[in-house]
Design an enzyme around this catalytic site. Structure first.
Site, PDB file in Angstrom:
ATOM      1  N   ILE A  96       0.981  -1.043   0.266  1.00 17.70           N
ATOM      2  CA  ILE A  96       0.005  -0.274  -0.011  1.00 17.70           C
ATOM      3  C   ILE A  96       0.737   0.895   0.073  1.00 17.70           C
ATOM      4  CG2 ILE A  96      -1.828  -1.474   0.905  1.00 17.70           C
ATOM      5  CD1 ILE A  96      -1.552   0.373   3.106  1.00 17.70           C
ATOM      6  N   GLY A  97       2.433   1.154   0.669  1.00 19.48           N
ATOM      7  CA  GLY A  97       2.872   2.078   0.413  1.00 19.48           C
ATOM      8  C   GLY A  97       3.122   2.910  -0.833  1.00 19.48           C
ATOM      9  N   LEU A 120      -7.770   3.164  12.157  1.00 16.20           N
ATOM     10  CA  LEU A 120      -7.064   2.911  10.860  1.00 16.20           C
ATOM     11  C   LEU A 120      -6.748   4.736  10.588  1.00 16.20           C
ATOM     12  CD1 LEU A 120      -7.675   0.364   8.579  1.00 16.20           C
ATOM     13  CD2 LEU A 120      -5.981   0.183  10.859  1.00 16.20           C
ATOM     14  N   GLU A 121      -5.300   5.389  10.594  1.00 21.07           N
ATOM     15  CA  GLU A 121      -5.533   6.498  10.620  1.00 21.07           C
ATOM     16  C   GLU A 121      -4.705   6.548   9.130  1.00 21.07           C
ATOM     17  OE1 GLU A 121      -3.042   5.727  12.971  1.00 21.07           O
ATOM     18  OE2 GLU A 121      -4.633   6.156  14.686  1.00 21.07           O
TER      19      GLU A 121
END
Length: 178
Positions: A96-97, A120-121
């Protein structure tokens, strides 16, 4: 010490670790691949530590949801995880990064005794479409040293959290607009 994938599977089997739902195919050498749940909150307007955060909540549609840069999103894990024996560390991962998504940077520690669906932030560097149930990060389990204390037995503001929760820092600020 970080548990290996086989040690995580064994601890799930004995009940020392909760991962619900659990899929052995999601185990890696030292982690469990967790997934994004189906609900997202977009934080509205300016954020103020002394006041509850306003938000708009929506279910991620089957075609996915495009996250926009400059907004703070709060999501939730699909899995409920926890352990009275082990602490947890929840992080995003390279997958995802490399899509420009930063997730859960500020609060990766899950205390012993805290079995939850994690809030989740989430931030996006560019517009990016996410889907409910997609792999979103890695969860590791850690051996704790010393006398264990269950988080659920603490007078902590997030002890009863089991899903998306806004910041409740305002509870600590004297005279805050509650």
């Amino acid at each position: 010490m970080i548990l290996t994938g086989p040690a995580i599977a064994a601890a799930v089997h004995t009940g020392e670790i909760t991962i619900d739902p659990f899929d052995p195919a999601r185990l890696s050498p030292n982690a469990y691949d967790w997934r994004l749940g189906d609900t997202i909150r977009a934080c509205d307007g300016d954020l103020d530590a002394a006041a509850p955060t306003a938000f708009t909540e929506q279910t991620i549609p089957p075609a996915g949801l495009v996250l926009q840069p400059g907004l703070l999103y709060l999501g939730v894990t699909l899995e409920r995880t926890g352990s009275e024996t082990f602490a947890q560390m929840l992080n995003g991962d390279r997958t995802i990064g490399s899509l420009g998504i930063w997730v859960h940077v500020s609060a990766p520690l899950g205390h012993q005794g805290h079995a939850i669906r994690w809030t989740l932030e989430i931030r996006a560097a560019k517009p990016v479409r996410v889907h409910a149930g997609m792999t979103f990060g890695k969860l590791v389990f850690l051996t704790a040293f010393g006398t264990p204390t269950s988080y659920q037995q603490q007078l902590a503001k997030y002890a009863a959290t089991d899903g998306i929760d806004i910041s409740r820092l305002y509870e600590e600020i004297e005279g805050a607009g509650r």
